[in-house]
Design a protein around this motif. Structure first.
Motif, PDB file in Angstrom:
ATOM      1  N   LEU A  64      37.596  31.410  61.402  1.00 35.17           N
ATOM      2  CA  LEU A  64      35.999  31.724  61.234  1.00 35.17           C
ATOM      3  C   LEU A  64      35.198  30.366  61.723  1.00 35.17           C
ATOM      4  O   LEU A  64      34.257  30.383  62.540  1.00 35.17           O
ATOM      5  CB  LEU A  64      35.633  32.023  59.689  1.00 35.17           C
ATOM      6  N   ILE A  65      35.479  29.189  61.387  1.00 34.72           N
ATOM      7  CA  ILE A  65      34.624  28.196  61.525  1.00 34.72           C
ATOM      8  C   ILE A  65      34.762  27.707  63.056  1.00 34.72           C
ATOM      9  O   ILE A  65      34.009  27.343  63.827  1.00 34.72           O
ATOM     10  CB  ILE A  65      35.053  26.950  60.644  1.00 34.72           C
ATOM     11  N   ARG A  66      36.142  27.882  63.609  1.00 35.28           N
ATOM     12  CA  ARG A  66      36.258  27.758  65.185  1.00 35.28           C
ATOM     13  C   ARG A  66      35.250  28.789  65.930  1.00 35.28           C
ATOM     14  O   ARG A  66      35.021  28.143  67.004  1.00 35.28           O
ATOM     15  CB  ARG A  66      37.611  27.943  65.322  1.00 35.28           C
ATOM     16  N   CYS A  67      34.936  29.869  65.452  1.00 33.74           N
ATOM     17  CA  CYS A  67      34.339  30.886  66.086  1.00 33.74           C
ATOM     18  C   CYS A  67      32.500  30.352  66.093  1.00 33.74           C
ATOM     19  O   CYS A  67      32.027  30.539  67.046  1.00 33.74           O
ATOM     20  CB  CYS A  67      34.228  32.392  65.488  1.00 33.74           C
ATOM     21  N   ILE A  68      32.298  29.552  65.239  1.00 32.64           N
ATOM     22  CA  ILE A  68      30.735  29.291  64.808  1.00 32.64           C
ATOM     23  C   ILE A  68      30.555  28.191  66.108  1.00 32.64           C
ATOM     24  O   ILE A  68      29.277  27.993  66.572  1.00 32.64           O
ATOM     25  CB  ILE A  68      30.749  28.518  63.576  1.00 32.64           C
ATOM     26  N   ASN A  69      31.608  27.372  66.546  1.00 30.64           N
ATOM     27  CA  ASN A  69      31.080  26.401  67.845  1.00 30.64           C
ATOM     28  C   ASN A  69      31.952  26.967  69.062  1.00 30.64           C
ATOM     29  O   ASN A  69      31.937  26.208  69.974  1.00 30.64           O
ATOM     30  CB  ASN A  69      31.382  24.982  67.384  1.00 30.64           C
ATOM     31  N   GLY A  70      32.498  28.119  69.054  1.00 28.58           N
ATOM     32  CA  GLY A  70      32.696  28.749  70.277  1.00 28.58           C
ATOM     33  C   GLY A  70      34.165  28.231  70.686  1.00 28.58           C
ATOM     34  O   GLY A  70      34.566  28.671  71.790  1.00 28.58           O
ATOM     35  N   LEU A  71      34.993  27.910  69.918  1.00 28.26           N
ATOM     36  CA  LEU A  71      36.322  27.438  70.259  1.00 28.26           C
ATOM     37  C   LEU A  71      37.328  28.620  70.207  1.00 28.26           C
ATOM     38  O   LEU A  71      38.343  28.582  70.839  1.00 28.26           O
ATOM     39  CB  LEU A  71      36.945  26.318  69.175  1.00 28.26           C
ATOM     40  N   GLU A  72      36.648  29.808  69.471  1.00 33.67           N
ATOM     41  CA  GLU A  72      37.633  30.904  69.511  1.00 33.67           C
ATOM     42  C   GLU A  72      36.515  32.062  69.971  1.00 33.67           C
ATOM     43  O   GLU A  72      35.283  32.028  69.562  1.00 33.67           O
ATOM     44  CB  GLU A  72      38.061  31.103  68.174  1.00 33.67           C
ATOM     45  N   LYS A  73      36.862  32.662  70.873  1.00 32.68           N
ATOM     46  CA  LYS A  73      36.078  33.709  71.501  1.00 32.68           C
ATOM     47  C   LYS A  73      36.030  34.859  70.479  1.00 32.68           C
ATOM     48  O   LYS A  73      36.917  35.482  70.065  1.00 32.68           O
ATOM     49  CB  LYS A  73      36.796  34.371  72.612  1.00 32.68           C
ATOM     50  N   VAL A  74      34.797  35.481  70.456  1.00 30.12           N
ATOM     51  CA  VAL A  74      34.416  36.616  69.300  1.00 30.12           C
ATOM     52  C   VAL A  74      34.489  37.977  70.416  1.00 30.12           C
ATOM     53  O   VAL A  74      33.949  37.938  71.342  1.00 30.12           O
ATOM     54  CB  VAL A  74      33.039  36.438  68.809  1.00 30.12           C
ATOM     55  N   GLN A  75      35.222  38.934  70.031  1.00 36.89           N
ATOM     56  CA  GLN A  75      35.146  40.181  70.580  1.00 36.89           C
ATOM     57  C   GLN A  75      34.347  41.282  70.007  1.00 36.89           C
ATOM     58  O   GLN A  75      33.823  42.072  70.701  1.00 36.89           O
ATOM     59  CB  GLN A  75      36.652  40.936  70.283  1.00 36.89           C
ATOM     60  N   GLN A  76      33.842  41.074  68.932  1.00 37.13           N
ATOM     61  CA  GLN A  76      32.726  42.091  68.082  1.00 37.13           C
ATOM     62  C   GLN A  76      32.056  41.447  67.349  1.00 37.13           C
ATOM     63  O   GLN A  76      32.415  40.418  66.258  1.00 37.13           O
ATOM     64  CB  GLN A  76      33.482  43.129  67.517  1.00 37.13           C
ATOM     65  N   GLY A  77      30.613  41.662  67.462  1.00 33.82           N
ATOM     66  CA  GLY A  77      29.721  40.854  66.322  1.00 33.82           C
ATOM     67  C   GLY A  77      28.932  39.902  67.126  1.00 33.82           C
ATOM     68  O   GLY A  77      28.968  39.738  68.033  1.00 33.82           O
ATOM     69  N   ARG A  78      28.004  39.197  65.959  1.00 33.85           N
ATOM     70  CA  ARG A  78      27.068  38.386  66.591  1.00 33.85           C
ATOM     71  C   ARG A  78      27.154  36.994  65.781  1.00 33.85           C
ATOM     72  O   ARG A  78      27.234  37.041  64.510  1.00 33.85           O
ATOM     73  CB  ARG A  78      25.566  38.914  66.460  1.00 33.85           C
ATOM     74  N   ILE A  79      26.830  35.885  66.558  1.00 34.46           N
ATOM     75  CA  ILE A  79      26.767  34.577  65.944  1.00 34.46           C
ATOM     76  C   ILE A  79      25.650  33.896  66.467  1.00 34.46           C
ATOM     77  O   ILE A  79      25.686  33.888  67.786  1.00 34.46           O
ATOM     78  CB  ILE A  79      28.082  33.678  65.978  1.00 34.46           C
ATOM     79  N   ALA A  80      24.531  33.321  65.547  1.00 38.83           N
ATOM     80  CA  ALA A  80      23.674  32.607  65.850  1.00 38.83           C
ATOM     81  C   ALA A  80      23.636  31.339  65.032  1.00 38.83           C
ATOM     82  O   ALA A  80      23.621  31.412  63.935  1.00 38.83           O
ATOM     83  CB  ALA A  80      22.221  33.480  65.813  1.00 38.83           C
TER      84      ALA A  80
END
Length: 263
Positions: A64-80
């Protein structure tokens, strides 16, 4: 870490008021191949808020926190993040990383560079700072984490706790608005844990927006504004620490706390 060890942490009444929304996650889903590691995560974080994320191994906390700075790619949903939609286009990742510092389990310092050089590198390359400006910034934050006297040494000459404090200073040299911590004390010997947690407590007292994945429940109890419990890729429960520890609502949370607090 005991509650006594965190006694200098700010109490609820002494905490700064939070600002507007700085992180917004809506309907986040993430897969590793066929494994659904994050399921329908929605979360809003206010500027200045301190959040501790806990849960059993494999619950999706670090992802989850790696998704927040783009270290993991998100397949679905939105992060701002700070108004920048991370999921809108690839180019936004660099803009988000300008605002977000991250500290990992491992220190990831360059062994062939001095402590000072490790801290100067990113401001010079990413922020366009001159050597003199980067050096001034590096010394400011090395002093901030109480390790300025080690600036000319190499990572191998420092203890694990000192190296982790350098990693925190290095992240701060990018003057981020948000700090993410991924189990920052898990690779440390027990006697070194407190010095790193004390450094993090200092950042919390300064009003830094922080998301920290940790099993240090004394830190969570004393410093967090909100504790988030994850299991099986979902947010199961979230509450202020007093409520989270004294009256957990879900059986999964109660079982986890029973195991970790009695360990």
């Amino acid at each position: 870490m005991t509650d006594a060890q965190t006694s200098r942490a700010v109490g609820q009444e002494g905490r700064p008021a939070h600002g507007g929304t700085i992180i917004e996650i809506d309907g986040l889903n993430k897969w590793f191949d066929k494994f659904h590691v994050l399921t329908d995560i929605s979360l809003t974080v206010s500027a200045g808020e301190r959040i501790v994320i806990c849960g059993p191994s494999g619950s999706g906390k670090s992802t989850l926190i790696r998704c927040i700075n783009g270290l993991e790619k998100v397949q679905q949903g939105r992060i701002a993040v700070n108004g920048i939609d991370l999921t809108a286009k690839a180019g936004n990742i660099d803009a988000v990383r300008q605002e977000v510092g991250m500290v990992f389990q491992q220190f990831n310092l360059f062994p062939h560079m001095t402590i000072m050089q490790n801290c100067m590198l990113a401001p010079m390359r990413s922020r366009g700072k001159s050597k003199a400006e980067a050096e001034e910034l590096a010394m400011k934050y090395l002093t901030r984490v109480r390790i300025g006297d080690q600036a000319k040494k190499y990572p191998s000459q420092l203890s694990g706790g000192q190296q982790q404090r350098v990693a925190i200073a290095r992240a701060l040299c990018m003057t981020p608005k948000i700090m993410l911590f991924d189990e920052p004390t898990s690779a440390l010997d027990p006697e070194m844990v407190k010095e790193v947690l004390d450094t993090m407590i200092g950042l919390a007292e300064d009003g830094m927006t922080m998301l920290c994945v940790t099993h240090e429940m004394g830190f969570a109890r004393s410093v967090a504004d909100r504790v988030i419990f994850m299991a099986d890729g979902k947010i199961v429960e979230q509450a202020p620490p007093e409520q989270f520890f004294s009256n957990p609502q879900h059986e999964t949370t109660r079982n986890f706390l029973g195991q970790i607090l009695n360990h």
